[in-house]
Scaffold this motif. Sequence first.
Motif, PDB file in Angstrom:
ATOM      1  N   VAL A  63      52.557 -72.053 -91.173  1.00 54.28           N
ATOM      2  CA  VAL A  63      53.730 -72.421 -92.196  1.00 54.28           C
ATOM      3  C   VAL A  63      53.310 -72.168 -93.541  1.00 54.28           C
ATOM      4  CG1 VAL A  63      54.548 -74.598 -93.487  1.00 54.28           C
ATOM      5  CG2 VAL A  63      53.992 -74.574 -91.114  1.00 54.28           C
ATOM      6  N   CYS A  64      51.948 -71.648 -93.795  1.00 55.26           N
ATOM      7  CA  CYS A  64      51.769 -70.680 -95.151  1.00 55.26           C
ATOM      8  C   CYS A  64      52.180 -69.360 -95.237  1.00 55.26           C
ATOM      9  CB  CYS A  64      50.116 -71.048 -95.400  1.00 55.26           C
ATOM     10  SG  CYS A  64      49.894 -72.742 -96.182  1.00 55.26           S
ATOM     11  N   TYR A  65      51.873 -68.899 -94.057  1.00 56.82           N
ATOM     12  CA  TYR A  65      52.320 -67.291 -93.752  1.00 56.82           C
ATOM     13  C   TYR A  65      53.440 -67.237 -93.915  1.00 56.82           C
ATOM     14  CZ  TYR A  65      52.805 -62.967 -91.959  1.00 56.82           C
ATOM     15  OH  TYR A  65      53.174 -61.336 -91.728  1.00 56.82           O
ATOM     16  N   ASP A  66      54.372 -67.986 -93.286  1.00 56.32           N
ATOM     17  CA  ASP A  66      55.738 -68.180 -93.360  1.00 56.32           C
ATOM     18  C   ASP A  66      56.297 -68.169 -94.487  1.00 56.32           C
ATOM     19  OD1 ASP A  66      58.507 -67.660 -92.080  1.00 56.32           O
ATOM     20  OD2 ASP A  66      58.684 -69.729 -92.277  1.00 56.32           O
ATOM     21  N   HIS A  67      55.745 -68.967 -95.440  1.00 51.51           N
ATOM     22  CA  HIS A  67      56.259 -69.437 -96.734  1.00 51.51           C
ATOM     23  C   HIS A  67      56.089 -68.149 -97.537  1.00 51.51           C
ATOM     24  CE1 HIS A  67      57.056 -71.605-100.535  1.00 51.51           C
ATOM     25  NE2 HIS A  67      55.907 -71.078-101.161  1.00 51.51           N
ATOM     26  N   PHE A  68      54.735 -67.559 -97.617  1.00 56.75           N
ATOM     27  CA  PHE A  68      54.528 -66.193 -98.469  1.00 56.75           C
ATOM     28  C   PHE A  68      55.194 -65.139 -98.118  1.00 56.75           C
ATOM     29  CE2 PHE A  68      50.974 -69.267 -99.617  1.00 56.75           C
ATOM     30  CZ  PHE A  68      51.254 -69.362-100.863  1.00 56.75           C
ATOM     31  N   PHE A  69      55.349 -64.921 -96.641  1.00 53.19           N
ATOM     32  CA  PHE A  69      55.945 -63.619 -95.933  1.00 53.19           C
ATOM     33  C   PHE A  69      57.319 -64.135 -95.284  1.00 53.19           C
ATOM     34  CE2 PHE A  69      51.297 -63.072 -96.914  1.00 53.19           C
ATOM     35  CZ  PHE A  69      51.312 -61.808 -97.562  1.00 53.19           C
ATOM     36  N   PRO A  70      57.918 -64.386 -95.875  1.00 49.33           N
ATOM     37  CA  PRO A  70      59.122 -64.812 -94.805  1.00 49.33           C
ATOM     38  C   PRO A  70      60.004 -63.649 -94.137  1.00 49.33           C
ATOM     39  CG  PRO A  70      59.692 -64.579 -97.309  1.00 49.33           C
ATOM     40  CD  PRO A  70      58.445 -64.384 -97.239  1.00 49.33           C
ATOM     41  N   ILE A  71      59.921 -62.471 -94.437  1.00 51.37           N
ATOM     42  CA  ILE A  71      60.023 -61.101 -93.668  1.00 51.37           C
ATOM     43  C   ILE A  71      58.988 -60.316 -94.011  1.00 51.37           C
ATOM     44  CG2 ILE A  71      61.438 -60.179 -95.601  1.00 51.37           C
ATOM     45  CD1 ILE A  71      63.239 -59.028 -93.260  1.00 51.37           C
ATOM     46  N   SER A  72      58.585 -59.583 -92.698  1.00 52.36           N
ATOM     47  CA  SER A  72      57.413 -58.793 -92.995  1.00 52.36           C
ATOM     48  C   SER A  72      57.887 -57.477 -93.513  1.00 52.36           C
ATOM     49  CB  SER A  72      56.989 -58.315 -91.400  1.00 52.36           C
ATOM     50  OG  SER A  72      56.270 -57.175 -91.487  1.00 52.36           O
ATOM     51  N   HIS A  73      56.960 -56.906 -94.673  1.00 53.72           N
ATOM     52  CA  HIS A  73      57.282 -55.972 -95.428  1.00 53.72           C
ATOM     53  C   HIS A  73      57.811 -54.329 -94.326  1.00 53.72           C
ATOM     54  CE1 HIS A  73      55.229 -57.760 -98.634  1.00 53.72           C
ATOM     55  NE2 HIS A  73      55.627 -56.782 -99.425  1.00 53.72           N
ATOM     56  N   ILE A  74      56.975 -54.386 -93.272  1.00 55.53           N
ATOM     57  CA  ILE A  74      57.382 -53.378 -92.346  1.00 55.53           C
ATOM     58  C   ILE A  74      58.586 -53.419 -91.581  1.00 55.53           C
ATOM     59  CG2 ILE A  74      56.271 -54.163 -90.202  1.00 55.53           C
ATOM     60  CD1 ILE A  74      55.238 -50.992 -91.891  1.00 55.53           C
ATOM     61  N   ARG A  75      59.308 -54.704 -91.408  1.00 54.09           N
ATOM     62  CA  ARG A  75      60.370 -55.022 -90.924  1.00 54.09           C
ATOM     63  C   ARG A  75      61.480 -54.727 -91.878  1.00 54.09           C
ATOM     64  NH1 ARG A  75      57.099 -58.571 -88.188  1.00 54.09           N
ATOM     65  NH2 ARG A  75      56.665 -58.188 -85.976  1.00 54.09           N
ATOM     66  N   LEU A  76      61.227 -55.118 -93.044  1.00 51.01           N
ATOM     67  CA  LEU A  76      62.279 -54.708 -94.266  1.00 51.01           C
ATOM     68  C   LEU A  76      62.279 -53.558 -94.453  1.00 51.01           C
ATOM     69  CD1 LEU A  76      63.914 -56.230 -96.251  1.00 51.01           C
ATOM     70  CD2 LEU A  76      61.925 -56.228 -97.902  1.00 51.01           C
ATOM     71  N   TRP A  77      61.100 -52.598 -94.491  1.00 51.24           N
ATOM     72  CA  TRP A  77      61.275 -51.297 -94.528  1.00 51.24           C
ATOM     73  C   TRP A  77      62.081 -50.468 -93.536  1.00 51.24           C
ATOM     74  CZ3 TRP A  77      55.457 -51.319 -96.014  1.00 51.24           C
ATOM     75  CH2 TRP A  77      55.315 -51.632 -97.465  1.00 51.24           C
ATOM     76  N   ALA A  78      61.645 -51.098 -92.352  1.00 56.30           N
ATOM     77  CA  ALA A  78      62.392 -50.524 -91.004  1.00 56.30           C
ATOM     78  C   ALA A  78      64.068 -50.487 -91.248  1.00 56.30           C
ATOM     79  CB  ALA A  78      61.973 -51.143 -89.693  1.00 56.30           C
ATOM     80  N   LEU A  79      64.395 -51.737 -91.407  1.00 48.60           N
ATOM     81  CA  LEU A  79      65.919 -52.083 -91.717  1.00 48.60           C
ATOM     82  C   LEU A  79      66.422 -51.441 -93.092  1.00 48.60           C
ATOM     83  CD1 LEU A  79      67.897 -53.989 -90.749  1.00 48.60           C
ATOM     84  CD2 LEU A  79      67.378 -55.699 -92.435  1.00 48.60           C
ATOM     85  N   GLN A  80      65.670 -51.268 -94.135  1.00 47.93           N
ATOM     86  CA  GLN A  80      66.093 -50.328 -95.275  1.00 47.93           C
ATOM     87  C   GLN A  80      66.334 -48.944 -94.850  1.00 47.93           C
ATOM     88  OE1 GLN A  80      63.132 -50.001 -98.449  1.00 47.93           O
ATOM     89  NE2 GLN A  80      64.490 -49.068 -99.583  1.00 47.93           N
ATOM     90  N   LEU A  81      65.418 -48.468 -94.047  1.00 47.02           N
ATOM     91  CA  LEU A  81      65.583 -46.844 -93.588  1.00 47.02           C
ATOM     92  C   LEU A  81      66.658 -46.897 -92.461  1.00 47.02           C
ATOM     93  CD1 LEU A  81      61.923 -46.021 -92.875  1.00 47.02           C
ATOM     94  CD2 LEU A  81      63.289 -44.960 -94.626  1.00 47.02           C
TER      95      LEU A  81
END
Length: 194
Positions: A63-81
């Motif tokens: 729950v704490c992980y999901d609260h602080f990292f709602p979307i993974s940086h790596i997945r966000l960057w993949a989507l951005q690319l």
Amino acid sequence: MNWNWLEDLISGVNNYSTVFGRVWLSVVFIFRVMVFVVAAQRVWGEESKDFECNTKQPGCTNVCYDHFFPISHIRLWALQLIFVTCPSLMVVAHVKYREMKDLKYTTTHEGKHVYARPGKKRGGLWWTYLVSLILKASFDAGFLYILYHIYEGFDLPRLLKCSIDPCPNIVDCYVSRPTEKKIFTFFMVVSSAV
């Protein structure tokens, strides 16, 4: 695997691209895609497994992980690319359309070419190219805003305090390799801004 088709495609588009477009393509492929594929995925990896909280309460760490990292940086960057490179497909499609139209005109008019210089941006291609640049810049700015807004800045703290149910009280949670992740975050933010 044969990559000649990609080389032909990129060189065809580069004939119609400006110097800014060629530099952008180099920055995207060398500094963003290559760093993303070669290094960033290994640094971030499956970070939820390395996220630790000082409690044995079942579900608290998740729950704490999901609260602080709602979307993974790596997945966000993949989507951005994906979003940033897709507007180039509009230009590719327009270039292919123009080449087929020019070929048809040349064959029906016995080899006489109507345009003075192939590779020149004119008419609809100029507007397609301009729209693609605006979309690319907008997507990059949008994803930078999302990253900044979700994570409340680009900094990655070593220690996070969490008090969300089912955690029994305020627990300390630790991010693995925060300095390394912070460096890659800044690198990706700077390359996006460039």
